[in-house]
Design a protein around this motif. Structure first.
Motif, mmCIF file in Angstrom:
data_model
loop_
_atom_site.group_PDB
_atom_site.id
_atom_site.type_symbol
_atom_site.label_atom_id
_atom_site.label_comp_id
_atom_site.label_asym_id
_atom_site.label_seq_id
_atom_site.Cartn_x
_atom_site.Cartn_y
_atom_site.Cartn_z
ATOM 1 N N VAL A 11 0.846 -1.196 0.000
ATOM 2 C CA VAL A 11 0.000 0.000 0.000
ATOM 3 C C VAL A 11 0.881 1.246 0.000
ATOM 4 O O VAL A 11 1.769 1.388 0.848
ATOM 5 N N GLY A 12 0.612 2.142 -0.952
ATOM 6 C CA GLY A 12 1.407 3.363 -1.055
ATOM 7 C C GLY A 12 2.504 3.180 -2.081
ATOM 8 O O GLY A 12 3.508 2.525 -1.810
ATOM 9 N N VAL A 42 9.529 -1.602 -3.797
ATOM 10 C CA VAL A 42 9.306 -2.882 -3.122
ATOM 11 C C VAL A 42 8.395 -3.774 -3.971
ATOM 12 O O VAL A 42 8.682 -4.959 -4.183
ATOM 13 N N ALA A 43 7.300 -3.197 -4.466
ATOM 14 C CA ALA A 43 6.346 -3.974 -5.260
ATOM 15 C C ALA A 43 6.995 -4.519 -6.535
ATOM 16 O O ALA A 43 6.807 -5.688 -6.895
ATOM 17 N N SER A 44 7.760 -3.685 -7.223
ATOM 18 C CA SER A 44 8.415 -4.122 -8.459
ATOM 19 C C SER A 44 9.424 -5.222 -8.191
ATOM 20 O O SER A 44 9.489 -6.217 -8.923
ATOM 21 N N SER A 45 10.219 -5.048 -7.131
ATOM 22 C CA SER A 45 11.230 -6.060 -6.813
ATOM 23 C C SER A 45 10.591 -7.375 -6.431
ATOM 24 O O SER A 45 11.053 -8.448 -6.846
ATOM 25 N N GLY A 88 3.714 1.507 2.645
ATOM 26 C CA GLY A 88 4.754 2.448 2.234
ATOM 27 C C GLY A 88 4.324 3.900 2.315
ATOM 28 O O GLY A 88 4.912 4.758 1.662
ATOM 29 N N ILE A 89 3.279 4.170 3.098
ATOM 30 C CA ILE A 89 2.790 5.549 3.247
ATOM 31 C C ILE A 89 3.680 6.261 4.257
ATOM 32 O O ILE A 89 3.728 5.872 5.429
ATOM 33 N N ALA A 124 6.204 -1.607 7.790
ATOM 34 C CA ALA A 124 5.762 -0.229 7.612
ATOM 35 C C ALA A 124 6.946 0.704 7.419
ATOM 36 O O ALA A 124 7.962 0.592 8.116
ATOM 37 N N LYS A 125 6.801 1.614 6.486
ATOM 38 C CA LYS A 125 7.781 2.675 6.308
ATOM 39 C C LYS A 125 7.470 3.782 7.307
ATOM 40 O O LYS A 125 6.311 4.132 7.517
#
Length: 221
Positions: free
Chosen positions: A12-13, A21-24, A77-78, A102-103
């Protein structure tokens, strides 16, 4: 609620951190559901990610409709919107996701994230700044620190260890770090053994307590 697959992640985010992160994760073959509240951001990521949707992650009903609770891992990732970050983490926790990352932009954000359900908190800006600080002097070629005060680094070989086997130089007993491998120009990675000979120009891959790694690297001229 469906069975959670061990390699499934909801992210999310989709700022620089979340999209990275999502792409990796996608490239590594994991099942990824990417969510962002911005239609523009979702449109920009639609050609890069297989499953990306626009939704308000602070609304638990929206997340349930997307099946977010069926995912084993969650990455929030918000960073800029503290309220949105906290509500999203809380929703993930209430849906029973057992591994929430969480970021956080600062320590206060991180403490709140942990209190509402985050199992892991990362500080990308701080950690990158710390990494650069270790690299900028040239005494370390690469540096990664883990949350328990343990680090792995790539360093030049100190003069005292050149032309000796690892057993002879006794790096571990003298400096408190373990040589796990050697990288030699134009050669494959060499796994460290007691009889491994260290040559001038070699790079050492060392592991140990962060303070010991820093002291060891400080010996480089």
């Amino acid at each position: 609620m469906g069975d959670r697959k061990s390699d499934s992640v909801v992210v999310v985010g989709l700022g620089r951190f979340g999209s990275g992160v999502a792409s990796s994760l996608s490239e590594l073959g994991h099942d990824v559901l990417a969510i962002d509240s911005s239609a523009e951001v979702v449109q920009a990521q639609s050609g890069k990610l297989a499953h990306v949707v626009q939704a308000d992650a602070t609304d638990i009903d929206s997340l349930k409709q997307l099946g977010a609770g069926d995912f084993r891992h969650a990455v929030v990732g918000i960073g800029q919107n503290l309220e949105a970050s906290v509500l999203t983490i809380l929703n993930m926790s209430q849906m029973g996701i057992k591994d929430i990352w969480a970021k956080a932009n600062n320590q206060q954000h991180g403490r709140i994230a942990e209190r509402v359900g985050a199992h892991h908190v990362v500080y990308p800006e701080f950690e990158m700044g710390e990494r650069v600080a270790h690299l900028v002097t040239g005494k370390m070629i690469d540096f990664i620190e883990f949350e328990d005060g343990f680090a792995i680094a790539k360093t030049r070989t100190p003069r005292e260890a050149q032309g000796k086997t690892l057993s002879e130089s006794a790096v571990r007993s003298r400096h408190g770090v373990t040589v796990v491998g050697i990288k030699r120009r134009h050669q494959d990675f060499i796994y460290a053994q007691a009889h491994t000979m260290v040559e001038p120009g070699d790079f050492l891959i060392v592991a140990g307590p962060t303070s010991a790694i820093e002291r060891f690297a400080a010996r480089m001229s």
